[in-house]
Design an enzyme around this catalytic site. Structure first.
Site, short mmCIF file in Angstrom:
data_model
loop_
_atom_site.label_atom_id
_atom_site.label_comp_id
_atom_site.label_asym_id
_atom_site.label_seq_id
_atom_site.Cartn_x
_atom_site.Cartn_y
_atom_site.Cartn_z
N GLU A 10 7.74 7.23 -5.95
CA GLU A 10 6.28 7.39 -6.03
C GLU A 10 5.86 8.13 -4.77
OE1 GLU A 10 3.11 4.48 -7.85
OE2 GLU A 10 3.73 3.78 -5.90
N SER A 42 -0.43 5.22 5.16
CA SER A 42 0.90 5.77 4.96
C SER A 42 1.55 5.03 3.79
CB SER A 42 1.74 5.64 6.23
OG SER A 42 1.66 4.33 6.72
N LYS A 43 2.60 5.61 3.22
CA LYS A 43 3.16 5.05 1.99
C LYS A 43 3.75 3.66 2.22
CE LYS A 43 4.17 4.99 -2.37
NZ LYS A 43 3.06 4.70 -3.30
N VAL A 44 4.47 3.51 3.31
CA VAL A 44 5.05 2.20 3.61
C VAL A 44 4.25 1.58 4.75
CG1 VAL A 44 7.08 0.93 4.36
CG2 VAL A 44 7.33 2.89 2.82
#
Lengths: 350, 350
Positions: free
Chosen positions: B147, B344-346
């Protein structure tokens, strides 16, 4: 502005009653008895069922029982019983229902389901004759005298204190009782914040939204202060833990975005401090409820709390600042303090 | 406006991938194996640990496991382990951690605590090589391919579907599998709502706050749509169950207050309808996500969903309308769709 001075409202009166309500609760023998019954039940976990402010008290209990007693807590989803008519099996649990009025029909249904399964039940209410108090195996009375203002204040802090007393009895830890007996004095000192808030409340005259941040024990305080703000000021106020806030919602924060941060000393302080510094760097507007000078120095509106509050009891003290904040901002906006629009004291939901 | 058309964003691409992601997940054999292991463990209750969108998937599982399996669910408070270093005793439970990346450090800690106590653990991630997938006794792979957009969409519906598949295997109920196999087709039809939303999204150009209402299974949907709105449009959006909303927050509602209501047919419909009618009577601005004509007729912005969606799977379908709504409103506001500011993604939290 309302016709009467905010300080003369029933709401203000009930906020100021809190030291005496808590002192009265501390003198009750009922907690030892219920703790003995719970100890005998040896639950694997505890189910808490509640709505509104009582549900925020349940959030506090999740941390309290987890940290002091090592007991996991599940917050019930009452509609599983009421709308879906599929009550879960509460085997190995104790079920506790919390309601100021003791009349919450959906919470009562959860207690009835548990009783039908032979699972021990406790009700925590301010109404010994109420359906919930009558239904449960054990009743803990908040002894807070009738609460007349629609926004709950003294019954909320009484609920937190009831959980704290129950935990102290279950832990059989004298240090916890010593902490508890400081509460009336600490609460009395917390009331002094009223004058600071009365003087500065006008700065929120045009606020349309805000976020309230707290973590750990004070995750509950974030929820309860946000609820008071919504009920009384009609401003949308969203509560978050600092961790959840970092997972997406912090994208909302732009210049002058109003943030209220609950920052007691203790295990969550450095995490909250880092987030508050980040928010300040993004030019958010910060109100800080804390006894810590470093935290207060970050704030546009510092709300100093009494020194020496044990972290586990800090939710009972720090919520007072939020109660006064919601009350004085509501007064600035000309809202009715004792009877917010569209609300009634007992809310029946299924 | 952003430089690229919203429909060409990675976000739009990932929203449109959902029917194929779900179809792929339905063909996996991993659920039968994990269900067999869970059945053997005979847990009294299930602990779910997650943050962000994954925590919203956990909310869905609370209703799913409660209603279909009679198993109570506790949502973990990870800070009890991380900040307070007092992990509760998970005796008689199974602990499930959910994280798209499998890298959530606090959720990983909950899995480690459970493992140290000899309690069975499951991880649900989109990353088989991740720390959580490696730590847990059992791993369920979302098989959603990477993703790339920061706002989770396809991994969220994959998480819900993973829980639904697990519940169907645990219930050993053929009717549930028949329902599940309709999902890809229902999701494909739900994607058609994009054109309606693209055309009307400008009406939200000056929205600064809103409330998202859902109940029961779709309590999770209210949380997830509110999160997408906050992440992408930077508008404060607060999720509520209809029951909790009546306990105070509804005082906020004034003329033109924006409300998004998720109103599938089923056990919660009449309760949601009564609240929507009340809100309409207070002149709130209503967006309704529903297949029911009576509900859609109440709306300023009706968002019709496909007919024939089983209530228990409706969260997987109805969230699509919220994903597109957040995306197109973000585009109208000129926001970056694939990389919202400050995220941010993580996200690592303790």
């Amino acid at each position: 502005m309302t016709d009467i001075s905010p300080a003369d409202s029933i709401l203000a009166h009930e906020i100021r009653q809190q030291p005496e309500v808590i002192a009265r609760l501390l003198s009750q023998s009922q907690f030892a008895q219920v703790a003995a019954a719970l100890r005998a039940a040896k639950p694997s976990y505890i189910v808490l069922a509640a709505r509104g402010s009582s549900d925020n008290a349940a959030r506090y209990a999740q941390y309290l029982f987890g940290i002091h007693l090592g007991i996991p807590v599940a917050l019930a989803a009452p509609s599983i019983s009421t709308l879906y008519q599929s009550p879960p099996r509460y085997r190995d649990a104790v079920v506790i229902g919390i309601s100021q009025s003791g009349q919450a029909a959906d919470v009562l249904q959860v207690l009835k389901d548990a009783a039908a399964q032979g699972v021990p039940t406790v009700a925590i209410t301010n109404a010994p004759d109420s359906p919930m108090a009558q239904q449960a195996d054990y009743h803990l009375d908040l002894c807070a005298e009738p609460e007349r203002s629609i926004a709950a204040t003294k019954t909320y802090t009484a609920q937190l204190t009831a959980f704290a007393l129950l935990a102290a009895h279950l832990a059989e830890d004298g240090a916890l009782f010593a902490d508890l007996h400081q509460l009336p004095e600490l609460l009395a000192r917390a009331l002094d914040i009223a004058s600071v808030i009365a003087e500065r409340a006008e700065r929120f005259r045009f606020m349309t939204r805000c976020v309230v941040l707290g973590r750990g024990y004070n995750y509950a305080t974030a929820f309860e202060i946000a609820l008071k703000i919504k009920e009384l000021t009609y401003v949308i106020a969203e509560p978050y833990s600092s961790a959840d806030f970092r997972h997406g919602p912090k994208a909302m924060v732009e210049e002058d975005f109003p943030i209220i941060a609950i920052m007691p000393d203790g295990a969550t302080f450095l995490d909250m401090l880092a987030l508050a510094q980040d928010m300040r760097a993004r030019s958010a507007d910060l109100t800080v409820i804390s006894a810590n000078p470093e935290a207060l120095a970050l704030a546009h509106l510092p709300l100093p709390m009494p020194q020496g509050v044990p972290e586990w009891l800090s939710p009972i003290v720090s919520v007072v600042a939020g109660q006064f904040l919601a009350m004085y901002v509501a007064a600035v906006k000309g809202n009715a303090l004792d009877a917010p629009r569209g609300l009634s004291k007992v809310t029946q939901t299924r």
